[in-house]
Each structure stands twice: as C-alpha cells, then as structure tokens.
Design a protein around this motif. Structure first.
Motif, PDB file in Angstrom:
ATOM      1  N   THR A 141      39.992 -19.247 -17.097  1.00 16.73           N
ATOM      2  CA  THR A 141      40.732 -18.444 -16.140  1.00 16.73           C
ATOM      3  C   THR A 141      40.190 -17.035 -16.013  1.00 16.73           C
ATOM      4  O   THR A 141      40.768 -16.231 -15.304  1.00 16.73           O
ATOM      5  CB  THR A 141      42.212 -18.354 -16.554  1.00 16.73           C
ATOM      6  OG1 THR A 141      42.271 -17.887 -17.890  1.00 16.73           O
ATOM      7  CG2 THR A 141      42.879 -19.705 -16.461  1.00 16.73           C
ATOM      8  N   GLY A 142      39.101 -16.721 -16.686  1.00 18.46           N
ATOM      9  CA  GLY A 142      38.534 -15.405 -16.531  1.00 18.46           C
ATOM     10  C   GLY A 142      39.231 -14.380 -17.405  1.00 18.46           C
ATOM     11  O   GLY A 142      40.115 -14.691 -18.184  1.00 18.46           O
ATOM     12  N   PRO A 143      38.866 -13.111 -17.272  1.00 19.92           N
ATOM     13  CA  PRO A 143      39.320 -12.097 -18.204  1.00 19.92           C
ATOM     14  C   PRO A 143      40.663 -11.466 -17.867  1.00 19.92           C
ATOM     15  O   PRO A 143      41.107 -10.582 -18.570  1.00 19.92           O
ATOM     16  CB  PRO A 143      38.206 -11.046 -18.105  1.00 19.92           C
ATOM     17  CG  PRO A 143      37.748 -11.149 -16.695  1.00 19.92           C
ATOM     18  CD  PRO A 143      37.854 -12.604 -16.343  1.00 19.92           C
ATOM     19  N   VAL A 144      41.288 -11.862 -16.760  1.00 20.60           N
ATOM     20  CA  VAL A 144      42.482 -11.166 -16.320  1.00 20.60           C
ATOM     21  C   VAL A 144      43.722 -11.988 -16.626  1.00 20.60           C
ATOM     22  O   VAL A 144      43.905 -13.061 -16.084  1.00 20.60           O
ATOM     23  CB  VAL A 144      42.427 -10.865 -14.806  1.00 20.60           C
ATOM     24  CG1 VAL A 144      43.640 -10.052 -14.392  1.00 20.60           C
ATOM     25  CG2 VAL A 144      41.154 -10.107 -14.461  1.00 20.60           C
ATOM     26  N   PRO A 145      44.618 -11.554 -17.524  1.00 24.30           N
ATOM     27  CA  PRO A 145      45.784 -12.327 -17.879  1.00 24.30           C
ATOM     28  C   PRO A 145      46.838 -12.317 -16.783  1.00 24.30           C
ATOM     29  O   PRO A 145      46.819 -11.490 -15.875  1.00 24.30           O
ATOM     30  CB  PRO A 145      46.298 -11.628 -19.144  1.00 24.30           C
ATOM     31  CG  PRO A 145      45.820 -10.234 -19.020  1.00 24.30           C
ATOM     32  CD  PRO A 145      44.514 -10.303 -18.288  1.00 24.30           C
ATOM     33  N   LEU A 146      47.804 -13.220 -16.899  1.00 26.21           N
ATOM     34  CA  LEU A 146      48.849 -13.356 -15.898  1.00 26.21           C
ATOM     35  C   LEU A 146      49.616 -12.060 -15.701  1.00 26.21           C
ATOM     36  O   LEU A 146      49.944 -11.687 -14.568  1.00 26.21           O
ATOM     37  CB  LEU A 146      49.803 -14.478 -16.309  1.00 26.21           C
ATOM     38  CG  LEU A 146      50.993 -14.726 -15.372  1.00 26.21           C
ATOM     39  CD1 LEU A 146      50.523 -15.108 -13.976  1.00 26.21           C
ATOM     40  CD2 LEU A 146      51.899 -15.798 -15.943  1.00 26.21           C
ATOM     41  N   GLN A 147      49.901 -11.325 -16.789  1.00 26.94           N
ATOM     42  CA  GLN A 147      50.686 -10.105 -16.647  1.00 26.94           C
ATOM     43  C   GLN A 147      49.974  -9.079 -15.766  1.00 26.94           C
ATOM     44  O   GLN A 147      50.616  -8.352 -15.003  1.00 26.94           O
ATOM     45  CB  GLN A 147      51.002  -9.512 -18.019  1.00 26.94           C
ATOM     46  CG  GLN A 147      51.952 -10.356 -18.859  1.00 26.94           C
ATOM     47  CD  GLN A 147      53.340 -10.466 -18.261  1.00 26.94           C
ATOM     48  OE1 GLN A 147      53.698  -9.722 -17.346  1.00 26.94           O
ATOM     49  NE2 GLN A 147      54.119 -11.400 -18.757  1.00 26.94           N
ATOM     50  N   GLN A 148      48.650  -9.012 -15.851  1.00 31.86           N
ATOM     51  CA  GLN A 148      47.920  -8.075 -14.986  1.00 31.86           C
ATOM     52  C   GLN A 148      48.055  -8.485 -13.532  1.00 31.86           C
ATOM     53  O   GLN A 148      48.196  -7.640 -12.644  1.00 31.86           O
ATOM     54  CB  GLN A 148      46.439  -8.039 -15.393  1.00 31.86           C
ATOM     55  CG  GLN A 148      46.185  -7.266 -16.663  1.00 31.86           C
ATOM     56  CD  GLN A 148      44.715  -6.993 -16.866  1.00 31.86           C
ATOM     57  OE1 GLN A 148      43.954  -6.867 -15.920  1.00 31.86           O
ATOM     58  NE2 GLN A 148      44.297  -6.893 -18.112  1.00 31.86           N
ATOM     59  N   LEU A 149      47.995  -9.790 -13.262  1.00 33.87           N
ATOM     60  CA  LEU A 149      48.170 -10.272 -11.899  1.00 33.87           C
ATOM     61  C   LEU A 149      49.556  -9.892 -11.383  1.00 33.87           C
ATOM     62  O   LEU A 149      49.704  -9.438 -10.245  1.00 33.87           O
ATOM     63  CB  LEU A 149      47.988 -11.791 -11.857  1.00 33.87           C
ATOM     64  CG  LEU A 149      48.371 -12.487 -10.539  1.00 33.87           C
ATOM     65  CD1 LEU A 149      47.556 -11.947  -9.386  1.00 33.87           C
ATOM     66  CD2 LEU A 149      48.186 -13.987 -10.666  1.00 33.87           C
ATOM     67  N   LEU A 150      50.582 -10.044 -12.205  1.00 33.99           N
ATOM     68  CA  LEU A 150      51.938  -9.740 -11.775  1.00 33.99           C
ATOM     69  C   LEU A 150      52.112  -8.249 -11.503  1.00 33.99           C
ATOM     70  O   LEU A 150      52.782  -7.856 -10.549  1.00 33.99           O
ATOM     71  CB  LEU A 150      52.936 -10.218 -12.827  1.00 33.99           C
ATOM     72  CG  LEU A 150      52.920 -11.732 -13.078  1.00 33.99           C
ATOM     73  CD1 LEU A 150      53.922 -12.108 -14.152  1.00 33.99           C
ATOM     74  CD2 LEU A 150      53.191 -12.510 -11.805  1.00 33.99           C
ATOM     75  N   HIS A 151      51.490  -7.400 -12.328  1.00 27.26           N
ATOM     76  CA  HIS A 151      51.528  -5.958 -12.054  1.00 27.26           C
ATOM     77  C   HIS A 151      50.843  -5.649 -10.725  1.00 27.26           C
ATOM     78  O   HIS A 151      51.321  -4.829  -9.940  1.00 27.26           O
ATOM     79  CB  HIS A 151      50.841  -5.179 -13.178  1.00 27.26           C
ATOM     80  CG  HIS A 151      51.711  -4.955 -14.370  1.00 27.26           C
ATOM     81  ND1 HIS A 151      52.783  -4.091 -14.366  1.00 27.26           N
ATOM     82  CD2 HIS A 151      51.677  -5.491 -15.616  1.00 27.26           C
ATOM     83  CE1 HIS A 151      53.367  -4.091 -15.550  1.00 27.26           C
ATOM     84  NE2 HIS A 151      52.725  -4.942 -16.327  1.00 27.26           N
ATOM     85  N   LYS A 152      49.719  -6.296 -10.473  1.00 29.13           N
ATOM     86  CA  LYS A 152      48.994  -6.059  -9.224  1.00 29.13           C
ATOM     87  C   LYS A 152      49.830  -6.474  -8.020  1.00 29.13           C
ATOM     88  O   LYS A 152      49.920  -5.760  -7.019  1.00 29.13           O
ATOM     89  CB  LYS A 152      47.666  -6.818  -9.230  1.00 29.13           C
ATOM     90  CG  LYS A 152      46.887  -6.668  -7.926  1.00 29.13           C
ATOM     91  CD  LYS A 152      45.537  -7.360  -7.984  1.00 29.13           C
ATOM     92  CE  LYS A 152      44.546  -6.585  -8.812  1.00 29.13           C
ATOM     93  NZ  LYS A 152      43.174  -7.113  -8.678  1.00 29.13           N
ATOM     94  N   LEU A 153      50.474  -7.633  -8.120  1.00 29.95           N
ATOM     95  CA  LEU A 153      51.309  -8.105  -7.021  1.00 29.95           C
ATOM     96  C   LEU A 153      52.479  -7.159  -6.779  1.00 29.95           C
ATOM     97  O   LEU A 153      52.844  -6.885  -5.634  1.00 29.95           O
ATOM     98  CB  LEU A 153      51.825  -9.515  -7.312  1.00 29.95           C
ATOM     99  CG  LEU A 153      50.798 -10.634  -7.186  1.00 29.95           C
ATOM    100  CD1 LEU A 153      51.405 -11.960  -7.620  1.00 29.95           C
ATOM    101  CD2 LEU A 153      50.279 -10.742  -5.765  1.00 29.95           C
ATOM    102  N   SER A 154      53.073  -6.655  -7.850  1.00 29.37           N
ATOM    103  CA  SER A 154      54.185  -5.712  -7.692  1.00 29.37           C
ATOM    104  C   SER A 154      53.741  -4.470  -6.943  1.00 29.37           C
ATOM    105  O   SER A 154      54.445  -3.974  -6.057  1.00 29.37           O
ATOM    106  CB  SER A 154      54.749  -5.319  -9.061  1.00 29.37           C
ATOM    107  OG  SER A 154      55.412  -6.394  -9.655  1.00 29.37           O
ATOM    108  N   SER A 155      52.561  -3.966  -7.273  1.00 25.56           N
ATOM    109  CA  SER A 155      52.081  -2.758  -6.605  1.00 25.56           C
ATOM    110  C   SER A 155      51.730  -3.040  -5.151  1.00 25.56           C
ATOM    111  O   SER A 155      51.896  -2.183  -4.284  1.00 25.56           O
ATOM    112  CB  SER A 155      50.871  -2.182  -7.341  1.00 25.56           C
ATOM    113  OG  SER A 155      49.774  -3.081  -7.306  1.00 25.56           O
TER     114      SER A 155
END
Length: 271
Positions: A141-155
């Motif tokens: 899944t690459g180096p970016v965890p789910l929590q980082q994705l969720l923070h990005k979506l929130s922003s």
C-alpha cells in the motif's frame, strides 16, 4: 477447504444509492456477502463493531458523522487473531476528493452513481489487498498510512479549517506536571488506563488515549504502528522480525522494540 466469504457493510444516507451499489456489487462480485447497511456514519461504526466485516463502503458525506469521521473510528477498532480492521472504499459524488489521495492505494473510491467498469476495478484492487493481508507478505500500500489519507480528505473537504496539531504534551513525571515538546517524544504507547510518553531523557504518563492522539498529532511525524502505539518516524532506527515473524520497530537511543500489528506492516514495505 474453501475460503470464507468476504463480508461487507454499506453506508450511505441515500437509500436509492445503497440499493444501486448493492445491485452493482451483486453483478461484479456475486460471492460478496453484504451483511448490513447503514444510513449514517455512526451506524456504520456500530455495524462494523457488530459484524466485523472485511470491507466497508462509506459515503464520504453523511449527516452527523461523515464517512471520513467514521473511517477514523473504524480504524481504531480493536483487532484480534480472527479479524483485522476492514478495507475502506469511499463513495463520493465529488471527483476532487478522489484522485490524488486514493491513487496512493491506501483505500479506494467509487464515484456516484457506481458504474460497472469502475466498480470492477475497485473490486479487483480490494480482492488483491485482502489476499495480500491474508498471506505472508503485507499489502503493498505504499508509505502513506490510512490516518494520513483521512487527514488529507478532511482538509480537502474543509479547506478553511487548517489543522492545528499538538505542540506540547502536559504529562505527569513523578509527582510533577511537565510540558514536553511533541517533537521530543519518541513514541506513545497505551494500556487500558494510561498512555506512556517516552522521550530520550524521560518517561511520563498521560490519560489521553491513542485514538485521540491520532487526530491531534501530525500524521507526517507520528505513525500509528499498532492500535495502542504511535511512533515518531524520525526516531525509527530499523525494522526486525522476531521468531514468530512479527515486525518490530527499533527506536533510536533505546533498546526497546515496538510491535507492528498486521494492519500497519505496509508502512515498512521494502525496509
């Protein structure tokens, strides 16, 4: 011996959209078992707790608890030997929320209305990820965890709301209260009552659980490697395996090893 069926929960506040997605999934993935449907994010979290599915489809915009908020709570649910936190597929009518974040492969997305060809691609990706999770190697899944994705979506969903991450930790050290700069923390690790705050010089205790710290700390700096552990990425000294095959994170300046749960082994793919 046949493998057990893949089980899914669908969550969308629009009944017609749920029915349409269910119908499309029946066409492209007939063996998928849809165990429950939710009308909002809170229901999605509760139904995930109750049914322990392999996969959750979440409408990204729902009243009350959004799909992103629901995904954050689902990602913090306790795992066991028979169940891992489910794969997440977001359902969205907004293409701008989809492309950049989801192409990192941490989750997938379906644009409304669900088209057969795009859904087939999502199904193929999810089947591959689930198979990899069950195998010896973790999902690529690459180096970016789910929590980082969720923070990005929130922003992306709230561009005017710039995230304000914790800068200081107020913790108990012996009989005293001490202010600890967040960048000095090597890791946080929780038990049922307290969270241990470890720096190079001291160990302290706070009452804030990991599930709250995940949302309050910069996900670029602190990686979640277990439902009870956050580690400062700059403090990682290496990855080893024990005799049971579990990944262990070494921390600079300390002899302690931190266990990586199966849901987070993808963070160290290739290391």
């Amino acid at each position: 011996m046949t493998n057990p069926p893949i089980r899914a929960v669908l969550a969308d506040d629009e009944r017609l959209m749920r029915e349409q997605l269910r119908s499309r999934l029946t066409e492209v993935w007939p063996e998928l078992e849809i165990v429950a449907e939710a009308k909002n994010g809170l229901e999605a979290v509760e139904l995930t707790k109750a049914h322990k599915p392999n996969l959750v489809f979440l409408d990204i915009r729902m009243p009350g608890l959004t799909g992103v908020d629901a995904a954050r709570q689902i990602a913090q649910l306790p795992e066991d030997d028979d169940w891992l936190v489910p794969e997440i597929v977001f359902i969205t009518a907004y293409d701008q929320y989809a492309v950049e974040a989801f192409e990192q492969g941490v989750a997938d997305y379906v644009l409304k209305p669900a088209e057969r060809e795009r859904l087939q691609l999502t199904v193929a990706r999810i089947k591959k990820r689930l198979a990899q999770r069950e195998g010896a190697e973790s999902a690529d899944t690459g180096p970016v965890p789910l929590q980082q994705l969720l923070h990005k979506l929130s922003s992306q969903m709230n561009p005017s709301a710039k995230p304000q991450y914790l800068q200081w930790i107020q913790a108990t050290v012996g009989q005293a209260i001490q202010m600890i700069p967040v960048e000095d923390v090597l890791f946080f690790i929780s038990d049922e009552k307290y969270t241990r705050v470890q720096t190079a010089r001291l160990e302290a205790l706070i009452r804030k659980p990991i599930k709250e710290l995940v949302d309050e700390l910069d996900p670029q700096l602190f990686w979640q490697i277990h439902r009870s552990t956050l580690v400062n990425a700059r403090a990682i000294d290496g990855i080893t395996r024990d005799f049971r095959g579990r990944q262990l994170v070494g921390v600079k300046g300390l002899g302690e090893k931190l266990e990586v749960s199966r849901s987070y082994t993808h963070l160290f793919k290739g290391m």
